[in-house]
Design an enzyme around this catalytic site. Structure first.
Site, mmCIF file in Angstrom:
data_model
loop_
_atom_site.group_PDB
_atom_site.id
_atom_site.type_symbol
_atom_site.label_atom_id
_atom_site.label_comp_id
_atom_site.label_asym_id
_atom_site.label_seq_id
_atom_site.Cartn_x
_atom_site.Cartn_y
_atom_site.Cartn_z
ATOM 1 N N LYS A 130 31.617 24.346 22.807
ATOM 2 C CA LYS A 130 31.686 23.610 21.786
ATOM 3 C C LYS A 130 30.367 23.972 20.874
ATOM 4 O O LYS A 130 30.920 23.942 19.380
ATOM 5 C CB LYS A 130 31.389 21.982 22.045
ATOM 6 C CG LYS A 130 32.764 21.356 22.871
ATOM 7 C CD LYS A 130 34.025 21.316 22.112
ATOM 8 C CE LYS A 130 34.147 20.073 20.970
ATOM 9 N NZ LYS A 130 35.670 20.056 20.657
ATOM 10 N N TRP A 153 39.772 21.890 24.673
ATOM 11 C CA TRP A 153 39.543 21.811 26.201
ATOM 12 C C TRP A 153 38.684 20.742 26.594
ATOM 13 O O TRP A 153 37.559 20.922 26.286
ATOM 14 C CB TRP A 153 39.189 23.238 26.828
ATOM 15 C CG TRP A 153 38.879 23.223 28.283
ATOM 16 C CD1 TRP A 153 38.184 22.561 28.974
ATOM 17 C CD2 TRP A 153 39.698 24.269 29.182
ATOM 18 N NE1 TRP A 153 38.290 22.804 30.297
ATOM 19 C CE2 TRP A 153 39.295 23.980 30.501
ATOM 20 C CE3 TRP A 153 40.685 24.927 28.940
ATOM 21 C CZ2 TRP A 153 39.684 24.410 31.510
ATOM 22 C CZ3 TRP A 153 40.972 25.812 30.110
ATOM 23 C CH2 TRP A 153 40.624 25.335 31.469
ATOM 24 N N TYR A 191 31.215 23.542 28.926
ATOM 25 C CA TYR A 191 32.021 22.850 27.753
ATOM 26 C C TYR A 191 30.923 22.660 26.473
ATOM 27 O O TYR A 191 31.477 23.207 25.430
ATOM 28 C CB TYR A 191 32.304 21.313 28.343
ATOM 29 C CG TYR A 191 32.811 20.438 27.375
ATOM 30 C CD1 TYR A 191 34.123 20.542 26.880
ATOM 31 C CD2 TYR A 191 32.059 19.466 26.968
ATOM 32 C CE1 TYR A 191 34.816 19.644 25.692
ATOM 33 C CE2 TYR A 191 32.581 18.423 26.020
ATOM 34 C CZ TYR A 191 33.845 18.810 25.209
ATOM 35 O OH TYR A 191 34.367 17.780 24.277
ATOM 36 N N ASP A 197 49.602 26.495 19.308
ATOM 37 C CA ASP A 197 48.437 27.007 20.296
ATOM 38 C C ASP A 197 47.377 27.585 19.486
ATOM 39 O O ASP A 197 47.439 28.634 18.977
ATOM 40 C CB ASP A 197 49.085 27.871 21.337
ATOM 41 C CG ASP A 197 48.132 28.266 22.371
ATOM 42 O OD1 ASP A 197 46.695 28.164 21.993
ATOM 43 O OD2 ASP A 197 48.168 28.844 23.434
HETATM 44 N N1 LIG Z 1 37.161 12.042 25.220
HETATM 45 C C1 LIG Z 1 35.765 12.061 24.723
HETATM 46 O O1 LIG Z 1 35.048 11.365 25.513
HETATM 47 C C2 LIG Z 1 34.929 13.143 23.729
HETATM 48 C C3 LIG Z 1 33.678 13.191 23.658
HETATM 49 C C4 LIG Z 1 33.217 13.832 22.918
HETATM 50 C C5 LIG Z 1 33.730 14.664 22.137
HETATM 51 N N2 LIG Z 1 35.126 14.681 22.271
HETATM 52 C C6 LIG Z 1 35.933 15.668 21.173
HETATM 53 O O2 LIG Z 1 36.885 14.986 20.598
HETATM 54 C C7 LIG Z 1 38.169 15.829 20.225
HETATM 55 C C8 LIG Z 1 39.343 15.189 20.737
HETATM 56 O O3 LIG Z 1 39.344 14.754 22.224
HETATM 57 P P1 LIG Z 1 40.183 13.857 22.859
HETATM 58 O O4 LIG Z 1 39.574 12.849 23.724
HETATM 59 O O5 LIG Z 1 41.397 13.437 21.846
HETATM 60 O O6 LIG Z 1 40.951 14.895 24.014
HETATM 61 P P2 LIG Z 1 42.307 15.050 24.582
HETATM 62 O O7 LIG Z 1 43.130 13.712 24.527
HETATM 63 O O8 LIG Z 1 42.229 15.824 25.750
HETATM 64 O O9 LIG Z 1 43.159 15.800 23.501
HETATM 65 C C9 LIG Z 1 42.729 17.256 23.190
HETATM 66 C C10 LIG Z 1 44.158 17.810 22.773
HETATM 67 O O10 LIG Z 1 43.795 19.320 22.684
HETATM 68 C C11 LIG Z 1 45.212 19.742 23.142
HETATM 69 N N3 LIG Z 1 44.876 21.538 23.545
HETATM 70 C C12 LIG Z 1 44.451 21.981 24.560
HETATM 71 N N4 LIG Z 1 44.277 23.116 24.494
HETATM 72 C C13 LIG Z 1 45.073 23.459 23.301
HETATM 73 C C14 LIG Z 1 45.380 24.576 22.601
HETATM 74 N N5 LIG Z 1 45.201 25.934 23.033
HETATM 75 N N6 LIG Z 1 46.125 24.489 21.422
HETATM 76 C C15 LIG Z 1 46.327 23.544 20.829
HETATM 77 N N7 LIG Z 1 46.118 22.415 21.518
HETATM 78 C C16 LIG Z 1 45.478 22.350 22.516
HETATM 79 C C17 LIG Z 1 45.497 19.190 24.420
HETATM 80 O O11 LIG Z 1 46.687 19.437 24.829
HETATM 81 P P3 LIG Z 1 47.228 19.276 26.345
HETATM 82 O O12 LIG Z 1 46.890 17.906 26.910
HETATM 83 O O13 LIG Z 1 48.505 19.802 26.385
HETATM 84 O O14 LIG Z 1 45.959 20.283 27.136
HETATM 85 C C18 LIG Z 1 45.219 17.659 23.908
HETATM 86 O O15 LIG Z 1 46.481 16.987 23.408
HETATM 87 C C19 LIG Z 1 37.820 17.161 20.997
HETATM 88 O O16 LIG Z 1 37.272 17.899 19.998
HETATM 89 C C20 LIG Z 1 36.625 16.656 22.053
HETATM 90 O O17 LIG Z 1 35.827 17.742 22.588
HETATM 91 C C21 LIG Z 1 35.725 14.023 22.871
#
Ligand SMILES: NC(=O)c1ccc[n+]([C@@H]2O[C@H](COP(=O)([O-])OP(=O)(O)OC[C@H]3O[C@@H](n4cnc5c(N)ncnc54)[C@H](OP(=O)(O)O)[C@@H]3O)[C@@H](O)[C@H]2O)c1
Length: 277
Positions: A125, A60, A121, A37
């Site tokens: 970030k 998040w 959000y 975490d």
């Molecule tokens: N998806 C998009 O369109 C998008 C766009 C711009 C930037 N990003 C960035 O890209 C990165 C990856 O995003 P993603 O799309 O892969 O998101 P994701 O699928 O939601 O993955 C985020 C992971 O972080 C975990 N997490 C949440 N709180 C945590 C904590 N306290 N400690 C450890 N792990 C934790 C989540 O676990 P749980 O599922 O159990 O909560 C999830 O497995 C992030 O930095 C996000 O801000 C994403």
């Protein structure tokens, strides 16, 4: 090299694990939320200690939820990143977002564009970014991610295509749909390139609207893109304001030896077999 991947159970985290395995990296500690975490400072310092590279994919990502629980969102996207940055310094590669910008631009945001988030959000970030940059680490901003693992817009469109005749999709936000696996490969290459720290934009070239993306998904799946009807964001009010323009520039990749990502449309064609699996 010894790698630590945080948030390894997420959409990007899982593709980072694949990209590292394909690159022949065997010393990978892939920590899902249950393993690490990131809001636990002692556990973070402990986990980071033995790593040569820390890829922070934990976040998040509930953008609307962050509006009502900003403190909880910022604990993960801001304060936990401060801890990670303090512990890992230049060994940290952190993922950030187009949502640090206000979306009022009409040309791609450069890496040093003015950060001015319009939602909770984005504020969290932006706090995380500042800590990483102050500690001499790497910030990779991405946007409009889709992939094989986890819920995302492309998979939602494929699901809706199977259950509805027509789908209404907003046509007034512009962004670069980006395949998380392509980003994962790019970032693994960045880690080995000896490039200068700072901000990089890990997004596809070109841009479209959500409606344009939905039509492309239908076309890729062999369906009639005319089943996607354009609408406007005011028809779908949501708690968090979205930037209208999320296109990011890629100048900083030049000279790193790492290629910028290709055009979003070609990338979607390459990604589609994995998404349809
Ligand atoms: N998806 C998009 O369109 C998008 C766009 C711009 C930037 N990003 C960035 O890209 C990165 C990856 O995003 P993603 O799309 O892969 O998101 P994701 O699928 O939601 O993955 C985020 C992971 O972080 C975990 N997490 C949440 N709180 C945590 C904590 N306290 N400690 C450890 N792990 C934790 C989540 O676990 P749980 O599922 O159990 O909560 C999830 O497995 C992030 O930095 C996000 O801000 C994403």
């Amino acid at each position: 090299m010894r790698w630590l991947v945080t948030g390894a159970g997420g959409m990007l985290g899982r593709d980072l694990r694949t990209a590292l395995a394909e690159a022949g990296e065997t010393e990978v500690l892939a920590a899902s939320r249950a393993d690490l975490d990131v809001t636990d400072p002692a556990a973070v310092r402990d986990a980071v200690r033995g790593a040569d590279v820390v890829l922070n994919a934990a976040a998040w990502t509930d953008v609307d939820g962050a509006e009502t629980t900003e403190q909880a969102a910022t604990a993960v996207n801001g304060h936990a990143v401060q801890t990670l940055a303090g512990a890992a310094g230049k060994r940290l590669i952190h993922f950030s977002t187009d949502y640090v910008f206000d979306g009022s631009a009409t040309a791609p945001y450069p890496e040093d564009g003015v950060v001015a988030p319009v939602n909770a959000y984005g504020r969290g970030k932006a706090l995380g970014e500042r800590a990483v940059l102050a500690a001499g680490g790497y910030v990779v901003r991405t946007a409009w991610l889709y992939g094989e693992h986890g819920p995302n817009f492309v998979r939602t469109m494929l699901r809706l295509a199977a259950s509805r005749d027509t789908v209404e999709v907003v046509d007034d936000q512009q962004g670069p749909p980006t395949w998380s696996y392509a980003l994962a490969r790019q970032v693994v290459a960045l880690a080995g390139a000896g490039a200068a720290p700072g901000v990089y934009h890990g997004t596809a070239a070109g841009s479209t609207t959500w409606c344009g993306l939905a039509r492309a998904v239908f076309a890729e799946a062999g369906l009639d893109p005319g089943r996607v009807r354009a609408t406007t964001s005011d028809r779908f009010p949501r708690p968090a304001r979205r930037p209208a323009y999320s296109v990011l520039g890629h100048d900083r990749w030049s000279g790193t030896g790492v290629a910028p990502l290709p055009d979003w449309r070609a990338m979607l064609t390459e990604a589609m077999p994995a998404l349809l699996r």
